[in-house]
Scaffold this motif. Structure first.
Motif, PDB file in Angstrom:
ATOM      1  N   LEU A 269       0.837  -1.203   0.000  1.00  0.00           N
ATOM      2  CA  LEU A 269       0.000   0.000   0.000  1.00  0.00           C
ATOM      3  C   LEU A 269       0.870   1.250   0.000  1.00  0.00           C
ATOM      4  N   ARG A 270       1.906   1.223   0.810  1.00  0.00           N
ATOM      5  CA  ARG A 270       2.801   2.368   0.922  1.00  0.00           C
ATOM      6  C   ARG A 270       3.518   2.636  -0.398  1.00  0.00           C
ATOM      7  N   GLN A 271       3.866   1.581  -1.139  1.00  0.00           N
ATOM      8  CA  GLN A 271       4.646   1.728  -2.360  1.00  0.00           C
ATOM      9  C   GLN A 271       3.791   1.705  -3.623  1.00  0.00           C
ATOM     10  N   LEU A 272       2.483   1.761  -3.477  1.00  0.00           N
ATOM     11  CA  LEU A 272       1.599   1.763  -4.641  1.00  0.00           C
ATOM     12  C   LEU A 272       1.828   3.031  -5.460  1.00  0.00           C
ATOM     13  N   ARG A 273       2.094   2.855  -6.743  1.00  0.00           N
ATOM     14  CA  ARG A 273       2.424   3.981  -7.613  1.00  0.00           C
ATOM     15  C   ARG A 273       1.239   4.321  -8.524  1.00  0.00           C
ATOM     16  N   ARG A 312      -8.423  13.233  -6.874  1.00  0.00           N
ATOM     17  CA  ARG A 312      -8.968  14.492  -7.381  1.00  0.00           C
ATOM     18  C   ARG A 312      -9.187  15.533  -6.283  1.00  0.00           C
ATOM     19  N   ASN A 313      -9.633  15.102  -5.118  1.00  0.00           N
ATOM     20  CA  ASN A 313     -10.079  16.048  -4.106  1.00  0.00           C
ATOM     21  C   ASN A 313      -9.453  15.832  -2.728  1.00  0.00           C
ATOM     22  N   GLY A 314      -8.320  15.159  -2.674  1.00  0.00           N
ATOM     23  CA  GLY A 314      -7.708  14.932  -1.373  1.00  0.00           C
ATOM     24  C   GLY A 314      -6.200  14.974  -1.377  1.00  0.00           C
ATOM     25  N   ARG A 315      -5.592  14.450  -2.407  1.00  0.00           N
ATOM     26  CA  ARG A 315      -4.141  14.308  -2.444  1.00  0.00           C
ATOM     27  C   ARG A 315      -3.474  15.663  -2.642  1.00  0.00           C
ATOM     28  N   PRO A 316      -2.477  16.000  -1.811  1.00  0.00           N
ATOM     29  CA  PRO A 316      -1.762  17.274  -1.984  1.00  0.00           C
ATOM     30  C   PRO A 316      -1.006  17.302  -3.308  1.00  0.00           C
ATOM     31  N   ALA A 317      -0.821  18.500  -3.839  1.00  0.00           N
ATOM     32  CA  ALA A 317      -0.033  18.657  -5.054  1.00  0.00           C
ATOM     33  C   ALA A 317       1.418  18.300  -4.738  1.00  0.00           C
ATOM     34  N   THR A 318       1.935  17.320  -5.429  1.00  0.00           N
ATOM     35  CA  THR A 318       3.292  16.844  -5.180  1.00  0.00           C
ATOM     36  C   THR A 318       3.829  16.171  -6.429  1.00  0.00           C
ATOM     37  N   GLN A 319       5.143  16.130  -6.563  1.00  0.00           N
ATOM     38  CA  GLN A 319       5.761  15.468  -7.711  1.00  0.00           C
ATOM     39  C   GLN A 319       5.936  13.973  -7.494  1.00  0.00           C
ATOM     40  N   SER A 320       5.597  13.503  -6.315  1.00  0.00           N
ATOM     41  CA  SER A 320       5.756  12.085  -6.007  1.00  0.00           C
ATOM     42  C   SER A 320       4.862  11.231  -6.895  1.00  0.00           C
ATOM     43  N   GLN A 321       5.382  10.092  -7.319  1.00  0.00           N
ATOM     44  CA  GLN A 321       4.626   9.157  -8.151  1.00  0.00           C
ATOM     45  C   GLN A 321       3.922   8.086  -7.326  1.00  0.00           C
ATOM     46  N   TYR A 322       4.040   8.177  -6.003  1.00  0.00           N
ATOM     47  CA  TYR A 322       3.331   7.243  -5.140  1.00  0.00           C
ATOM     48  C   TYR A 322       1.919   7.759  -4.894  1.00  0.00           C
ATOM     49  N   VAL A 323       0.971   6.840  -4.811  1.00  0.00           N
ATOM     50  CA  VAL A 323      -0.428   7.229  -4.645  1.00  0.00           C
ATOM     51  C   VAL A 323      -0.641   7.926  -3.307  1.00  0.00           C
ATOM     52  N   PHE A 324      -0.152   7.309  -2.241  1.00  0.00           N
ATOM     53  CA  PHE A 324      -0.416   7.816  -0.900  1.00  0.00           C
ATOM     54  C   PHE A 324       0.802   8.579  -0.364  1.00  0.00           C
ATOM     55  N   VAL A 325       0.555   9.805   0.088  1.00  0.00           N
ATOM     56  CA  VAL A 325       1.628  10.659   0.582  1.00  0.00           C
ATOM     57  C   VAL A 325       1.207  11.284   1.912  1.00  0.00           C
ATOM     58  N   ARG A 326       2.179  11.881   2.568  1.00  0.00           N
ATOM     59  CA  ARG A 326       1.911  12.624   3.798  1.00  0.00           C
ATOM     60  C   ARG A 326       1.057  13.854   3.486  1.00  0.00           C
ATOM     61  N   HIS A 327       0.221  14.240   4.434  1.00  0.00           N
ATOM     62  CA  HIS A 327      -0.595  15.440   4.269  1.00  0.00           C
ATOM     63  C   HIS A 327      -0.062  16.589   5.114  1.00  0.00           C
ATOM     64  N   LYS A 328       1.220  16.522   5.410  1.00  0.00           N
ATOM     65  CA  LYS A 328       1.905  17.567   6.160  1.00  0.00           C
ATOM     66  C   LYS A 328       3.261  17.777   5.509  1.00  0.00           C
ATOM     67  N   ALA A 329       3.636  19.033   5.303  1.00  0.00           N
ATOM     68  CA  ALA A 329       4.899  19.311   4.624  1.00  0.00           C
ATOM     69  C   ALA A 329       6.067  18.662   5.362  1.00  0.00           C
ATOM     70  N   PRO A 330       7.005  18.092   4.595  1.00  0.00           N
ATOM     71  CA  PRO A 330       7.021  17.976   3.142  1.00  0.00           C
ATOM     72  C   PRO A 330       6.076  16.882   2.650  1.00  0.00           C
ATOM     73  N   PHE A 331       5.381  17.148   1.544  1.00  0.00           N
ATOM     74  CA  PHE A 331       4.388  16.219   1.024  1.00  0.00           C
ATOM     75  C   PHE A 331       5.089  15.103   0.251  1.00  0.00           C
ATOM     76  N   GLU A 332       5.606  14.155   0.990  1.00  0.00           N
ATOM     77  CA  GLU A 332       6.416  13.070   0.436  1.00  0.00           C
ATOM     78  C   GLU A 332       5.744  11.736   0.721  1.00  0.00           C
TER      79      GLU A 332
END
Length: 418
Positions: A269-273, A312-332
């Motif tokens: 899940l963590r590495q889902l791209r 579309r309506n939840g994921r922060p704008a980020t260059q990461s290619q992973y689906v799930f990212v942190r919602h606190k900076a840095p958005f990684e």
């Protein structure tokens, strides 16, 4: 460049600081990573304090957080501060000292690296290299073995052992005794690590003899307990309890739904791209972190809807290619040590299941799916294919929880009486 972040009485110190360029590079990196302006301002002011101290003491970079002069500065700086503020000060100082020439500082997650005794460092480095080059082990597995061997070496160091060929079977036995309070599964990983290291050391001539036989494994009985699982009603409550009106809620719901429908491991899940999702063909295809095998699954309608809502309506704008990212900076992406346990724990708390006995992580949903498929009559091969098992032996463990099927084949009292 970042003058607006400083009060008027600190502007001159900022502009004349010999480390102004460094402050600007690291500060600009925080801005690019979309840190909150107040957080960025606090970091900048803390860095200016550090540079004033360096200038007064005549110190030069590079320095580390563990340098005596830096430790003294931090100790004096945090007097009277709260625990959370103390953590911030230490983090700010570390970022300033550890950042590279581009202003990037890797996030430090979890425990700090344990120092390796000097007499053990060379052998550990060569062994680590062999794990990568000859065994092809995953980085996380190698890191775990290095951590365990470092603990073993620290124990030897305390016992007066200062060279490899001074290690005796009694040292191994006494070290394993110290681990008796840990779970059997954890102790078995230490056994695997130590045996592997001693075989390598003997093969390469680092040790005159192979001490792997001295590493005694604790006894572990297979099928000693039933697989833990939630009921269908509990799973429904778990999913319905997520607040999908918030961005984090949409993310957490998508994670929980993927774990519920497919039984995906936390690492997968963590590495889902993003490129693992084929929207046209309605297929989800990913390389499993544990087995290295490709797992291809149908993209179920409710899973697709949850992913679309999040992307579309939840994921922060980020260059990461992973689906799930942190919602606190840095958005990684989540770090490798994050098993997404907080998402599951909070979901259980919301519906009053956090005090239940047994598992409370995402593996609980994986086991629940396997048990439900087995109860519905699905063949073990199909269950193994969905879960991505490399061997049917792993799937066979779930046969012990199908109590209805076991009762049908149970021997009656009349059959065993003479």
């Amino acid at each position: 460049m970042l003058s607006s972040f400083f009060p008027a009485d600190r502007l001159e110190s900022y502009r004349t600081s010999p480390y102004k360029d460094r402050i600007d590079r690291i500060g600009q990196r925080l801005v690019e990573q979309r840190y909150h302006p107040e957080v960025t301002e606090q970091h900048l002011r803390e860095w200016l304090r550090v540079t004033d101290y360096l200038r007064e003491q005549g110190l030069r970079l590079p320095l580390t957080l563990t340098a005596p002069e830096v430790e003294q500065y931090v100790a004096d700086r945090v007097v009277g501060l709260s625990a959370s503020r103390t953590r911030f000060v230490r983090a700010a100082v570390r970022i300033f000292l550890d950042a590279d020439e581009h202003g990037y500082c890797p996030r430090r997650i979890g425990r700090a690296p344990q120092p390796v005794p000097s007499w053990f460092g060379s052998a550990l480095g060569e062994y680590t290299e062999s794990l990568y080059s000859h065994r092809g082990l995953a980085a996380r597995t190698v890191d775990k073995r290095v951590w365990q061997l470092t603990r073993f070496a620290a124990y030897l160091d305390q016992d007066g052992v200062m060279q490899l060929d001074a290690i005796a079977p009694r040292h191994i036995h006494e070290f394993l005794i110290r681990l008796r309070t840990q779970a059997v599964a954890t102790r078995l990983t230490y056994v695997t690590t130590l045996r592997s290291f001693f075989r390598w050391a003997a093969m390469t001539g680092s040790l005159p003899q192979d001490l792997s036989a001295a590493v005694a494994a604790p006894r572990q009985f297979k099928q000693r307990g039933l697989r833990d699982a939630l009921t269908k009603r509990e799973v429904t409550r778990l999913l319905n309890g997520v607040d999908r009106a918030s961005p984090i809620g949409r993310r957490d719901y998508a994670v929980l739904l993927l774990a519920t429908r497919y039984g995906l491991r936390p690492c997968d899940l963590r590495q889902l791209r993003l490129d693992a999702i084929d929207w046209r063909e309605h297929v989800l295809s990913l390389t499993q972190a544990k087995t290295g095998r490709i797992l291809t699954l149908p993209l179920l309608p409710d899973v697709a809807d949850a992913l679309i809502a999040y992307l579309r309506n939840g994921r922060p704008a980020t260059q990461s290619q992973y689906v799930f990212v942190r919602h606190k900076a840095p958005f990684e992406p989540f770090v490798a040590t994050n098993n997404l346990a907080t998402i599951m724990r909070q979901a259980l708390q919301r519906v009053g299941l956090d005090q239940r006995e047994g598992r409370r992580g995402l593996y609980l949903l994986r086991h629940t799916l396997a048990c439900r498929m087995l109860a519905s009559g699905s063949p073990l091969k199909r269950i193994g294919d969905v879960l991505g098992h490399a061997s049917t032996d792993a799937t066979m463990e779930y046969a012990s929880v199908d109590l209805t099927a076991l009762r049908r084949v149970a021997i009656t009292e009349a059959e065993v009486r003479p």
